[in-house]
Design a protein around this motif. Structure first.
Motif, PDB file in Angstrom:
ATOM      1  N   ASP A  45      -0.199   5.109  -1.322  1.00 49.33           N
ATOM      2  CA  ASP A  45      -0.945   3.448  -1.525  1.00 49.33           C
ATOM      3  C   ASP A  45      -0.379   3.461  -1.219  1.00 49.33           C
ATOM      4  OD1 ASP A  45      -1.712   6.027  -4.091  1.00 49.33           O
ATOM      5  OD2 ASP A  45      -0.606   5.131  -5.592  1.00 49.33           O
ATOM      6  N   VAL A  46       0.330   2.999  -0.545  1.00 45.56           N
ATOM      7  CA  VAL A  46       1.156   1.378   0.261  1.00 45.56           C
ATOM      8  C   VAL A  46      -0.390   1.617   1.574  1.00 45.56           C
ATOM      9  CG1 VAL A  46       2.685   0.062   1.834  1.00 45.56           C
ATOM     10  CG2 VAL A  46       3.004   1.411  -1.161  1.00 45.56           C
ATOM     11  N   GLN A  95       0.582  -5.985  -3.661  1.00 43.04           N
ATOM     12  CA  GLN A  95      -0.477  -6.830  -4.942  1.00 43.04           C
ATOM     13  C   GLN A  95      -1.464  -5.402  -5.031  1.00 43.04           C
ATOM     14  OE1 GLN A  95      -0.907 -10.314  -5.193  1.00 43.04           O
ATOM     15  NE2 GLN A  95      -1.132 -10.590  -7.291  1.00 43.04           N
ATOM     16  N   ALA A  96      -1.807  -5.167  -3.860  1.00 44.80           N
ATOM     17  CA  ALA A  96      -3.463  -4.294  -3.824  1.00 44.80           C
ATOM     18  C   ALA A  96      -3.236  -2.646  -4.216  1.00 44.80           C
ATOM     19  CB  ALA A  96      -3.949  -4.336  -2.487  1.00 44.80           C
ATOM     20  N   ALA A  97      -1.366  -2.796  -3.742  1.00 49.42           N
ATOM     21  CA  ALA A  97      -0.956  -1.454  -4.418  1.00 49.42           C
ATOM     22  C   ALA A  97      -0.609  -0.866  -5.411  1.00 49.42           C
ATOM     23  CB  ALA A  97       0.330  -0.146  -3.164  1.00 49.42           C
ATOM     24  N   GLY A  98      -0.296  -2.144  -6.435  1.00 49.52           N
ATOM     25  CA  GLY A  98       0.655  -1.739  -7.782  1.00 49.52           C
ATOM     26  C   GLY A  98       1.906  -1.814  -7.506  1.00 49.52           C
ATOM     27  N   VAL A  99       2.544  -2.205  -6.214  1.00 43.98           N
ATOM     28  CA  VAL A  99       4.157  -2.079  -6.844  1.00 43.98           C
ATOM     29  C   VAL A  99       4.385  -2.819  -5.952  1.00 43.98           C
ATOM     30  CG1 VAL A  99       3.510   0.876  -5.703  1.00 43.98           C
ATOM     31  CG2 VAL A  99       3.604  -1.260  -4.113  1.00 43.98           C
ATOM     32  N   SER A 100       6.338  -2.838  -6.405  1.00 45.30           N
ATOM     33  CA  SER A 100       6.563  -4.270  -5.811  1.00 45.30           C
ATOM     34  C   SER A 100       7.006  -4.842  -4.498  1.00 45.30           C
ATOM     35  CB  SER A 100       7.882  -3.960  -6.432  1.00 45.30           C
ATOM     36  OG  SER A 100       8.911  -3.900  -5.558  1.00 45.30           O
ATOM     37  N   LEU A 101       6.963  -5.650  -4.110  1.00 44.82           N
ATOM     38  CA  LEU A 101       7.419  -6.111  -2.756  1.00 44.82           C
ATOM     39  C   LEU A 101       8.512  -4.942  -1.966  1.00 44.82           C
ATOM     40  CD1 LEU A 101       6.429  -8.778  -0.945  1.00 44.82           C
ATOM     41  CD2 LEU A 101       8.703  -9.652  -1.746  1.00 44.82           C
ATOM     42  N   GLY A 102       9.547  -5.036  -2.318  1.00 45.51           N
ATOM     43  CA  GLY A 102      10.154  -4.221  -2.039  1.00 45.51           C
ATOM     44  C   GLY A 102      10.261  -3.119  -1.715  1.00 45.51           C
ATOM     45  N   SER A 103       9.246  -2.304  -2.372  1.00 53.58           N
ATOM     46  CA  SER A 103       8.566  -0.907  -2.252  1.00 53.58           C
ATOM     47  C   SER A 103       8.009  -0.519  -1.196  1.00 53.58           C
ATOM     48  CB  SER A 103       8.014  -0.482  -3.664  1.00 53.58           C
ATOM     49  OG  SER A 103       9.024  -0.171  -5.419  1.00 53.58           O
ATOM     50  N   ALA A 104       7.090  -2.060  -1.245  1.00 54.65           N
ATOM     51  CA  ALA A 104       5.825  -1.584  -0.272  1.00 54.65           C
ATOM     52  C   ALA A 104       6.836  -1.370   1.365  1.00 54.65           C
ATOM     53  CB  ALA A 104       5.214  -2.976  -0.237  1.00 54.65           C
ATOM     54  N   SER A 105       7.286  -2.450   1.090  1.00 53.54           N
ATOM     55  CA  SER A 105       8.925  -2.657   2.334  1.00 53.54           C
ATOM     56  C   SER A 105       9.170  -1.765   2.956  1.00 53.54           C
ATOM     57  CB  SER A 105       9.801  -3.942   2.561  1.00 53.54           C
ATOM     58  OG  SER A 105      10.657  -3.480   3.546  1.00 53.54           O
ATOM     59  N   ARG A 149      -3.159 -15.062   6.430  1.00 53.15           N
ATOM     60  CA  ARG A 149      -3.085 -13.631   7.162  1.00 53.15           C
ATOM     61  C   ARG A 149      -2.592 -12.653   5.596  1.00 53.15           C
ATOM     62  NH1 ARG A 149      -0.608 -13.168  11.354  1.00 53.15           N
ATOM     63  NH2 ARG A 149       0.476 -10.791  11.855  1.00 53.15           N
ATOM     64  N   ILE A 150      -2.585 -11.631   6.188  1.00 57.69           N
ATOM     65  CA  ILE A 150      -2.863 -10.647   5.301  1.00 57.69           C
ATOM     66  C   ILE A 150      -1.314 -10.204   4.957  1.00 57.69           C
ATOM     67  CG2 ILE A 150      -2.890  -8.365   4.049  1.00 57.69           C
ATOM     68  CD1 ILE A 150      -5.728  -9.588   4.228  1.00 57.69           C
ATOM     69  N   THR A 151      -0.506 -10.930   4.281  1.00 60.57           N
ATOM     70  CA  THR A 151       1.253 -10.296   4.236  1.00 60.57           C
ATOM     71  C   THR A 151       1.374  -9.110   3.126  1.00 60.57           C
ATOM     72  OG1 THR A 151       2.003 -11.682   1.920  1.00 60.57           O
ATOM     73  CG2 THR A 151       1.338 -12.724   3.843  1.00 60.57           C
ATOM     74  N   ILE A 152       2.088  -8.890   3.543  1.00 60.06           N
ATOM     75  CA  ILE A 152       3.211  -7.664   2.346  1.00 60.06           C
ATOM     76  C   ILE A 152       2.953  -7.639   1.760  1.00 60.06           C
ATOM     77  CG2 ILE A 152       5.359  -7.831   2.658  1.00 60.06           C
ATOM     78  CD1 ILE A 152       6.232  -5.439   3.063  1.00 60.06           C
ATOM     79  N   HIS A 197      13.675   6.683   0.083  1.00 55.72           N
ATOM     80  CA  HIS A 197      13.837   6.503  -1.707  1.00 55.72           C
ATOM     81  C   HIS A 197      11.911   5.766  -2.034  1.00 55.72           C
ATOM     82  CE1 HIS A 197      17.853   7.227  -1.364  1.00 55.72           C
ATOM     83  NE2 HIS A 197      18.534   6.225  -0.289  1.00 55.72           N
ATOM     84  N   VAL A 198      11.310   6.218  -0.998  1.00 50.69           N
ATOM     85  CA  VAL A 198      10.263   5.936  -1.621  1.00 50.69           C
ATOM     86  C   VAL A 198       9.444   7.629  -2.383  1.00 50.69           C
ATOM     87  CG1 VAL A 198       7.668   5.365  -0.921  1.00 50.69           C
ATOM     88  CG2 VAL A 198       9.994   4.520  -0.053  1.00 50.69           C
ATOM     89  N   SER A 199       8.806   7.406  -3.434  1.00 49.39           N
ATOM     90  CA  SER A 199       8.035   8.573  -3.672  1.00 49.39           C
ATOM     91  C   SER A 199       6.381   8.769  -2.930  1.00 49.39           C
ATOM     92  CB  SER A 199       7.743   8.777  -5.001  1.00 49.39           C
ATOM     93  OG  SER A 199       6.079   7.422  -5.354  1.00 49.39           O
ATOM     94  N   ALA A 200       6.076  10.230  -2.654  1.00 44.32           N
ATOM     95  CA  ALA A 200       5.335  10.120  -1.999  1.00 44.32           C
ATOM     96  C   ALA A 200       3.593   9.417  -2.319  1.00 44.32           C
ATOM     97  CB  ALA A 200       4.899  12.072  -2.206  1.00 44.32           C
ATOM     98  N   ARG A 201       3.781   9.361  -3.971  1.00 38.72           N
ATOM     99  CA  ARG A 201       3.141   8.670  -4.373  1.00 38.72           C
ATOM    100  C   ARG A 201       2.935   7.186  -3.923  1.00 38.72           C
ATOM    101  NH1 ARG A 201       1.892   5.410  -8.152  1.00 38.72           N
ATOM    102  NH2 ARG A 201       3.855   4.753  -8.705  1.00 38.72           N
ATOM    103  N   ILE A 202       3.681   6.493  -3.899  1.00 39.35           N
ATOM    104  CA  ILE A 202       4.003   5.096  -3.547  1.00 39.35           C
ATOM    105  C   ILE A 202       3.413   5.001  -1.694  1.00 39.35           C
ATOM    106  CG2 ILE A 202       4.934   3.329  -2.999  1.00 39.35           C
ATOM    107  CD1 ILE A 202       6.479   3.376  -5.802  1.00 39.35           C
ATOM    108  N   ALA A 203       3.493   5.850  -1.460  1.00 40.03           N
ATOM    109  CA  ALA A 203       3.783   5.643   0.072  1.00 40.03           C
ATOM    110  C   ALA A 203       2.469   6.071   0.681  1.00 40.03           C
ATOM    111  CB  ALA A 203       4.729   7.621   0.565  1.00 40.03           C
TER     112      ALA A 203
END
Lengths: 344, 344
Positions: free
Chosen positions: B37-38, B11-21, B3-6, B29-35
């Motif tokens: 990409d994720v 990893q695919a978005a190149g950010v940390s687990l927490g940020s993805a969540s 299964r695809i997990t968070i 507390h999430v920048s536009a760029r990360i939002a």
DNA sequence: ATTGGGTAGGAAATCGTTTCCAAATGGGTC
DNA sequence: GACCCATTTGGAAACGATTTCCTACCCAAT
């Protein structure tokens, strides 16, 4: 102090976490002493395992989904009840999703079921399986059992999908045969349509009886209406009010039966002399009406139980050689609403 | 590849687990760029969150339990359907447990609900709340809403428990008042008993109407029978066959109505002249019977919806000042089955 | 006495998320 | 340019179970 976890139990029993788990699950490699101590500690602390945690680890939620178009419909309600009883005995919980015939809801429910890792699904959509919904369901990888619907591929009776089907065709054919035997040559079938398997099968059985008897198929009048008392009422009025009216009428479902009966009353047709009426589906209304209405009946409990059984069988993994579908019989309950047509 | 997990998404978005969540949950507390990409990565990978894992962490399963004695009963089925619709819109899944009136099943279901961390429970047990079942339910700590039953403490209308009640007393009183107004002085109430709130309330309303009219309460005949067509049939035969028979009859529920109608037919009593009949609960049978049966009706949808609403309100936490119970009205639907009694 | 097979039980990994914490970054003000 | 405060962000610790792995041990057989 929050919930009692297995960790607390282990600590109280003076053993490790793993041993406690093994002891509680009756696993191997557990000495009698530890089994006893753990059981005692668990009981004393009032330990209750957390299904969520367990599910996460074992990847099995212990829940079965039921995707149905209309739980309030007695036909489905009875089935759901029987299925629930059987599944509960096997330790599963039943979650229901009512789709109200909306494909969007079906899709959403399918996705939700997948996300929640339901172990299996019983499905009886409002129209014959929407391919997209279907794909969503099977994508979860858990077994799916179809309730009285055709599989999406349209591959009739030899579909590989487990399904519980009711022999509506045989039932309709027997009923029609019965009416023909009484002497009827013009019979109307009031149906909500051929959108779903039951409707299609009944129409097929209806027509097959005419063909088999070598009668003019023009006598087999199929009238499609929305399943509502008012629509059926109007429809029946038109059919019965015209010249060369049918001498017998088969009504599919309570609401249509209700409309038809009202129409007969409006036209002063007395049952069964002026008109024979036969109900598909045995309801309070059919049983209590004066005269009591002859009806086709099948067991909702059997449908639910069979579906649950089929699903459980898959869940246990012995789905390989086992039967993939069940075909349940339909009985004709003879009452007082049918007789030979009046001589003309 | 399972299964695809968070984690994969992160990893695919190149950010940390927490940020993805955080990004996926639209938290602050999430920048536009990360939002961006994720979201893109999640979509591209076809990520679907795992509710089980989430539930484990957040200690909330997103599921509501429904403990009901008999889902196949149209009264409950309609309610369940309405509740399900509302709850689903709010993101909850409804799991049902049919108890078939067996206290053991009730207890088992309560325990299971607790173990599965259900967020709330709708309950309509077969008998007025069994204290043990009740304790099992509230022990879970999640809100419980009662459907048309009294709370276990027996503390009538000022119970602190959220509940959706139907004004059966008022309905029965209005119906009886109506019959009294037509001139009836001996009226029979055929009821399955006073084991549950609806029955009790109806009997109370029935008798209250006699009292309020200053009539001899002996004219208010309460006949208790099991809710089955055959029992009701026998019962009605006895009542109507005797001397000094009632001139009107109130039937509680479809099955009893059916039995009563059959009895009237057997005794050659024509409605409404020889006997007035009033049904509590509006069913197909009542609407279609000839003559059509005057009936008490209330909205199942409203019950289900109100219950869901009450529960959601608690779940949102603003249960403090809010209303704790709803009392839904009962309407009298006038049809053709009631008239002034024949002069003697 | 040594070895071997098998069992018991502890430690740790895992399931897939959310959330806490600390570090880093950024921008604005003096 | 230094300082401060408010956001972001990554890393890690939960959540509560099951399950794998691995060591210690017992007993019998050679």
């Amino acid at each position: 102090m929050g919930r009692i976890t297995i960790r607390d139990v282990a600590q109280a029993a003076g053993v490790s976490l793993g041993s406690a788990s093994r002891a509680l699950n009756g696993g191997k490699h557990v000495s009698a002493r530890i089994a006893r101590d753990v059981a005692a500690a668990a009981k004393q602390l009032g330990y209750e395992p957390d299904f969520l945690a367990r599910s996460l680890r074992t990847r099995s939620s212990g829940m079965i989904g039921c995707l149905v178009s209309d739980v309030a419909n007695p036909l489905y309600a009875g089935t759901v009840q029987a299925a629930e009883a059987r599944l509960r005995d096997a330790g599963y919980l039943l979650v229901i999703a009512n789709t109200a015939n909306e494909p969007a809801r079906e899709r959403a429910a399918a996705a939700e079921f997948r996300g929640r890792r339901l172990d299996g699904v019983l499905v009886a959509p409002g129209s014959d399986a929407n391919n997209e919904t279907w794909r969503g369901l099977v994508a979860g990888g858990s077994p799916v059992v179809i309730l009285d619907r055709d599989a999406p591929d349209g591959d009739g009776d030899d579909s590989p999908w487990p399904a519980v089907l009711v022999d509506h065709r045989g039932g309709a054919q027997a009923a029609t045969r019965y009416l023909i035997g009484l002497g009827h040559r013009r019979i109307a079938l009031l149906t909500p349509g051929a959108r779903m398997r039951p409707g299609r099968e009944r129409i097929a059985g209806f027509q097959a009886a005419f063909t088999e008897a070598g009668l003019d198929p023009a006598g087999a009048i199929v009238s499609t209406q929305e399943s509502s008392m008012d629509f059926a009422h109007g429809d029946a009025l038109a059919l019965l009010g015209g010249s060369n009216r049918p001498t017998a009428l088969i009504a599919l479902g309570t609401r249509i039966l209700a409309g038809a009966l009202r129409a007969a009353r409006d036209l002063n047709l007395s049952l069964p002399n002026d008109l024979s009426v036969l109900s598909v589906g045995d309801t309070d209304l059919a049983a209590v009406h004066a005269p009591a209405i002859t009806a086709l009946r099948w067991s909702l409990e059997d449908v639910g139980r069979a579906a649950a059984e089929l699903l459980l069988q898959r869940l246990r993994g012995d789905g390989a050689g086992a039967a993939t579908r069940a075909l349940l019989p339909v009985d004709l309950v003879l009452r007082e609403s049918c007789a030979a047509p009046a001589k003309t």
